[in-house]
Design an enzyme around this catalytic site. Structure first.
Site, PDB file in Angstrom:
ATOM      1  N   ALA A 139       0.935  -1.937  -0.028  1.00 22.70           N
ATOM      2  CA  ALA A 139      -0.140   0.005   0.386  1.00 22.70           C
ATOM      3  C   ALA A 139       0.839   1.173  -0.008  1.00 22.70           C
ATOM      4  O   ALA A 139       0.402   2.052   0.165  1.00 22.70           O
ATOM      5  CB  ALA A 139      -1.598   0.201   0.944  1.00 22.70           C
ATOM      6  N   ASN A 205       0.801  -4.718   7.404  1.00 24.78           N
ATOM      7  CA  ASN A 205       1.802  -4.949   6.692  1.00 24.78           C
ATOM      8  C   ASN A 205       2.596  -4.320   6.412  1.00 24.78           C
ATOM      9  O   ASN A 205       3.657  -3.969   5.752  1.00 24.78           O
ATOM     10  CB  ASN A 205       1.057  -6.063   5.102  1.00 24.78           C
ATOM     11  CG  ASN A 205       0.162  -6.912   5.655  1.00 24.78           C
ATOM     12  OD1 ASN A 205       1.151  -7.632   6.589  1.00 24.78           O
ATOM     13  ND2 ASN A 205      -0.404  -7.659   5.472  1.00 24.78           N
ATOM     14  N   HIS A 235       0.151   6.698   4.899  1.00 21.55           N
ATOM     15  CA  HIS A 235       0.008   6.457   5.139  1.00 21.55           C
ATOM     16  C   HIS A 235       1.856   7.308   5.712  1.00 21.55           C
ATOM     17  O   HIS A 235       1.364   7.687   4.357  1.00 21.55           O
ATOM     18  CB  HIS A 235       1.161   4.847   4.522  1.00 21.55           C
ATOM     19  CG  HIS A 235      -0.130   4.082   4.322  1.00 21.55           C
ATOM     20  ND1 HIS A 235      -0.331   2.914   5.140  1.00 21.55           N
ATOM     21  CD2 HIS A 235      -0.993   3.815   2.894  1.00 21.55           C
ATOM     22  CE1 HIS A 235      -1.802   2.637   5.118  1.00 21.55           C
ATOM     23  NE2 HIS A 235      -1.527   2.780   3.346  1.00 21.55           N
TER      24      HIS A 235
END
Length: 282
Positions: A139, A205, A235
């Protein structure tokens, strides 16, 4: 458009472990991008999931005329490449056997490698089978820059993950926050990447791939937060090295039927599959 062809010149054979959200988007992406069909497409599924796995393969019939649903890891023997997109338990159950059989493995559930014993076992299986473990960025972006900075000498790595409250349901965050009644962003976890990956296996993850590319699970700092003001998964990665300072921010759309998963994860896996056979790799 491209063709998935083995380095020997024949059409590639591909296996999937999993048949959920990530597998669905992965196959849809490959079907859009691949010009010539695969020689074979195989999905490993539990017996109770056979009908769902069969329906998934049939929806992407253009990818391969030879489509099979199997129930044992040994039924993946002879494939060129297998993609794990079913969670940490599935990776633990099937990953070592796939690698021991000499099949390269693309891993979505990178957080499982926070377990030192399993990490070692997976690497040993790859060495024994003369196979390779591929860890896509998933991601996030900037993992190439982080890995390069590791070679230069890293001083500090911080990963911050913010998601809408619904994305943290079913995790330990439910015991720390009232996820249905937040009036602003709340940080509920600060610690190492290893702790984050073990405590939030379906959400962390990203923390794991940042750790593996950088300072490791113990030295990589992580903050996790729930934020009712955002609709996307955010993120942020910051790191300092002898080569310079980098700050990266990414906003990922969550998968429509699974808010814990960023939609970009499947596209990262698709890129890894395409790169496995491409004459030019970026």
């Amino acid at each position: 458009m491209t063709s998935l062809r083995h380095r020997g010149g024949r059409d590639m054979t591909l296996g999937l472990i999993g048949y959920g959200t990530i597998a669905t988007e992965l196959l849809a992406t490959l079907q859009r991008e691949v010009q010539a069909p695969l020689a074979r497409l195989v999905c490993l599924a539990r017996p109770e999931g056979a009908a769902r796995a069969t329906a998934l393969l049939d929806r992407h019939a253009a990818l391969a005329t030879d489509r099979r649903v199997v129930h044992r890891t040994t039924d993946l023997a002879g494939l060129d490449l297998v993609v794990e997109c079913a969670g940490q338990d599935a990776l633990r159950a099937h990953g070592p056997a796939v690698l021991t059989a000499g099949i390269d493995l693309i891993v979505a559930s990178v957080g499982a490698l926070a377990d030192d014993a399993f990490h070692t076992a997976l690497r040993d299986a790859a060495v024994h089978g003369h196979a390779r473990i591929h860890l896509p960025a998933g991601a996030v972006g900037g993992i190439d820059a982080l890995k390069a900075a590791q070679l230069a000498g890293l001083d500090d790595v911080l990963y911050r993950g913010r998601k809408p409250p619904a994305a943290w349901k079913g995790t330990p965050a439910e015991n720390l926050l009232d996820l249905d009644d937040l009036d602003g962003p709340r940080v509920f976890f600060t610690g190492s990447a290893g702790e984050a990956a073990r405590s939030y296996p379906k959400n962390a993850n990203v923390a794991a791939i940042v750790a593996l590319a950088g300072l490791g699970f113990d030295a990589t700092r992580v903050e996790l937060a729930a934020d009712p003001a955002i609709a996307r998964n955010v993120h942020e990665i910051e790191f300092r090295s002898r080569a310079g300072t980098v700050a990266i921010r990414i906003e990922n759309a969550p998968a429509p039927d699974n808010p814990r998963t960023s939609l970009g994860t499947a596209h990262s896996l698709a890129r890894a599959v395409l790169n496995a056979t491409a004459p030019l790799v970026i």
